[in-house]
Design an enzyme around this catalytic site. Structure first.
Site, PDB file in Angstrom:
ATOM      1  CG  ASP A   7      -0.404   0.291   2.524  1.00 14.98           C
ATOM      2  OD1 ASP A   7       0.844   0.416   2.630  1.00 14.98           O
ATOM      3  OD2 ASP A   7      -1.160   0.422   3.502  1.00 14.98           O
ATOM      4  CB  CYS A  63       0.930  -2.235   4.863  1.00 15.74           C
ATOM      5  SG  CYS A  63       0.889  -3.035   6.472  1.00 15.74           S
ATOM      6  CB  THR A  65       2.724  -1.681  10.977  1.00 15.58           C
ATOM      7  OG1 THR A  65       1.480  -2.219  10.497  1.00 15.58           O
ATOM      8  CG2 THR A  65       2.498  -0.283  11.548  1.00 15.58           C
ATOM      9  CB  ILE A  67       0.360  -5.141  11.724  1.00 12.74           C
ATOM     10  CG1 ILE A  67       1.649  -5.141  12.550  1.00 12.74           C
ATOM     11  CG2 ILE A  67      -0.764  -5.837  12.485  1.00 12.74           C
ATOM     12  CD1 ILE A  67       1.573  -4.315  13.839  1.00 12.74           C
ATOM     13  CG  HIS A  96      10.590 -24.428  12.413  1.00 13.39           C
ATOM     14  ND1 HIS A  96      10.834 -24.221  13.756  1.00 13.39           N
ATOM     15  CD2 HIS A  96      11.640 -25.159  11.945  1.00 13.39           C
ATOM     16  CE1 HIS A  96      11.979 -24.811  14.097  1.00 13.39           C
ATOM     17  NE2 HIS A  96      12.493 -25.378  13.016  1.00 13.39           N
ATOM     18  CG  HIS A 131       8.887 -28.266  11.443  1.00 12.11           C
ATOM     19  ND1 HIS A 131       8.737 -27.609  12.643  1.00 12.11           N
ATOM     20  CD2 HIS A 131      10.162 -28.737  11.422  1.00 12.11           C
ATOM     21  CE1 HIS A 131       9.864 -27.660  13.321  1.00 12.11           C
ATOM     22  NE2 HIS A 131      10.748 -28.343  12.604  1.00 12.11           N
TER      23      HIS A 131
HETATM   24  C1  RB5 Z   1      -1.882   3.100   6.108  1.00  9.27           C
HETATM   25  O1  RB5 Z   1      -1.894   4.389   6.581  1.00  9.27           O
HETATM   26  C2  RB5 Z   1      -1.530   2.122   7.222  1.00  9.27           C
HETATM   27  O2  RB5 Z   1      -2.609   1.970   8.074  1.00  9.27           O
HETATM   28  C3  RB5 Z   1      -1.112   0.799   6.640  1.00  9.27           C
HETATM   29  O3  RB5 Z   1      -0.040   0.980   5.783  1.00  9.27           O
HETATM   30  C4  RB5 Z   1      -0.672  -0.277   7.611  1.00  9.27           C
HETATM   31  O4  RB5 Z   1       0.295   0.187   8.474  1.00  9.27           O
HETATM   32  C5  RB5 Z   1      -1.739  -1.040   8.279  1.00  9.27           C
HETATM   33  O5  RB5 Z   1      -1.503  -1.976   9.033  1.00  9.27           O
END
Ligand code: RB5
Length: 144
Positions: A7, A63, A65, A67, A96, A131
């Protein structure tokens, strides 16, 4: 084939990743975005839809983070996406977990360590054995 997506929060890191892939002779496809604001689940879906077509395929998702895009990727049947926070994690998620997608945070990780993690991820084979039993149990979770 390697499918790469990001993103807007991961765009710069994706450019570095694609440079690394090109320099090292890997074939890859860029599934977007081009730096414009997008919703990371859409990118995870586009990449993972290709990755699940062959066990040899790999996905790389970035992205802000790492996450959100890893959460989204792991909703897709057949995907084992790992947010690889360091080299050891990147190596062992192949050994694993037989991870087929690796995720990074463009705003939280350094380019040098991301590329080192990516390098070991792409070169490391799944150990199988005990595994495999565990991976099979993860697959069972997808059915229930
Ligand atoms: C986008 O602003 C941000 O929320 C996305 O890149 C990401 O970090 C979401 O987990």
């Amino acid at each position: 084939m390697i499918y790469v997506g990001c993103d807007h929060g991961g765009y710069e890191m994706k450019l570095a990743i694609m440079g690394f892939l090109k320099e090292n002779g890997y074939e890859y496809a860029d599934m977007g975005c081009g730096g414009e604001p997008v919703d990371y689940p859409d990118i995870a879906k586009a990449v993972c839809a290709e990755v699940v077509k062959s066990p040899e395929n790999r996905g790389i998702l970035v992205c802000g983070t790492g996450i959100g895009i890893s959460i989204a990727a792991n909703k897709i049947k057949g995907i084992r996406a790992a947010l690889a926070y360091d080299y050891y994690a990147a190596k062992y998620t192949r050994l694993h977990n037989d991870a087929n997608v690796i995720c990074f945070g463009g705003r939280t990780m350094g380019t040098g360590s991301v590329l080192e993690s990516l390098d070991v991820f792409l070169k490391t084979e799944f150990l199988g054995g005990r595994h495999k039993t565990r991976i099979d149990k993860i697959s069972e979770l997808e059915e229930n």
